[in-house]
Design an enzyme around this catalytic site. Structure first.
Site, short mmCIF file in Angstrom:
data_model
loop_
_atom_site.label_atom_id
_atom_site.label_comp_id
_atom_site.label_asym_id
_atom_site.label_seq_id
_atom_site.Cartn_x
_atom_site.Cartn_y
_atom_site.Cartn_z
CG ASN A 1 -1.77 1.17 1.39
OD1 ASN A 1 -1.84 2.01 0.50
ND2 ASN A 1 -2.44 1.29 2.54
CE LYS B 1 -0.38 3.15 4.70
NZ LYS B 1 -0.34 3.25 6.16
CG HIS C 1 -6.08 1.65 4.81
ND1 HIS C 1 -5.68 2.65 5.67
CD2 HIS C 1 -5.06 0.76 4.76
CE1 HIS C 1 -4.46 2.36 6.10
NE2 HIS C 1 -4.06 1.22 5.56
CD GLU D 1 -3.33 5.30 6.61
OE1 GLU D 1 -3.26 5.40 5.37
OE2 GLU D 1 -2.42 4.78 7.30
CD GLU E 1 -3.80 -2.79 7.09
OE1 GLU E 1 -2.62 -2.88 6.75
OE2 GLU E 1 -4.54 -1.86 6.76
N GLY F 1 1.77 2.01 10.89
CA GLY F 1 2.71 3.13 10.80
C GLY F 1 3.34 3.51 12.13
CB SER G 1 4.60 -1.97 12.13
OG SER G 1 4.13 -0.67 12.40
#
Ligand code: PGA
Length: 252
Positions: free
Chosen positions: A10, A12, A96, A98, A167, A173, A213
């Site tokens: 990904n 991003k 996702h 985010e 996730e 991150g 991560s």
């Protein structure tokens, strides 16, 4: 039941068209036509066509990071999965963390996106996962159950085009990874829930990827868990030096 390992990058909101093209070439060269592992990359919308051209000659799958839940219409700034298909995209990342947490996307939006993406004949990778607060208050399984309900719209004949990425939000991150045992526990619960929603056959075959991560140093241990079928990689997917060893770990 053996499931083909699936490693996804990904990208991003990173890279320029030149860097995305060059990274695509690196991934294509690394992967070639290796059938032992499915590899997908998810560049930003603007770079899709450059990446597509640079993936030629490999079996790396082109993915998009998001879509809108309608076929077409007056939706300024949005992108339909039918447009993505027209650009050569094969799989769409939906939900996702985010998108959910920064942009406020809801579970209802997710099921619309799942439905229209499958109708557009693209694959769906649905992302699910709890926040730290939800984990600490014992709500992880309830969150997974709520988020996976977006797959209720999937027809039996479409189930083979679905994958799930677990996730945990607190691991994305942050450099904090779930322990292999924590990942396995959540993945096993996702698979059980998939059984309730889509039936035993689909639950046994749908790949469940871990994300948060993941890097070369922890991939092998995570991927060795029974229900961890792959990895959705953010930061470590931006260079082949980091991403390549994760693909290798999946096929070792
Ligand atoms: P990360 O991101 O690997 O940088 O934690 C994973 C993701 O957001 O998919």
């Amino acid at each position: 039941m053996s499931r083909t390992p699936y490693i996804a990058g990904n990208w991003k909101m990173h890279l320029t068209k030149r860097k995305a093209s060059s990274l695509a070439r690196d991934v294509a060269e690394f992967q070639g036509e290796n059938p032992a592992c499915k590899v997908a990359v998810f560049p930003t919308f603007l770079h899709l066509d450059y990446v597509r051209r640079n993936l030629k000659g490999s079996n790396v799958i082109l993915g998009a990071q998001n879509c809108y839940g309608k076929k077409e219409g007056a939706y300024t700034g949005e992108i339909s999965p039918y447009m993505l298909r027209d650009m050569g995209v094969k799989v769409v990342l939906i939900g996702h963390s985010e998108r959910r947490h920064i942009f406020g996307e809801t579970d209802t939006m997710m099921s619309d996106k799942v439905k229209i993406t499958l109708r557009a004949k693209l694959d769906v990778m649905l992302c699910v996962g709890e926040t730290l607060e939800e984990r600490e208050s014992g709500k992880t399984f309830a969150v997974l159950a709520r988020q996976l309900r977006a797959l209720k719209v999937v027809k039996t004949s479409q189930a083979e085009r679905v994958s799930v990425a677990y996730e945990p939000v607190w691991a994305i991150g942050t450099g904090k990874t779930a322990t292999p045992a924590m990942a396995q526990e959540a993945h096993a619960e996702c698979r059980r829930l998939l059984g309730d929603i889509l039936g035993a056959q689909a639950a046994a075959t749908i790949p469940i990827l871990y994300g948060g991560s993941v890097k070369a140093g922890n991939a092998a241990e995570l991927l060795s868990q029974t229900d961890v079928d792959g990895a959705l990689v953010g930061g470590a997917s931006l260079s082949i030096h980091d991403f390549g060893p994760i693909i290798d770990a999946a096929t070792a």
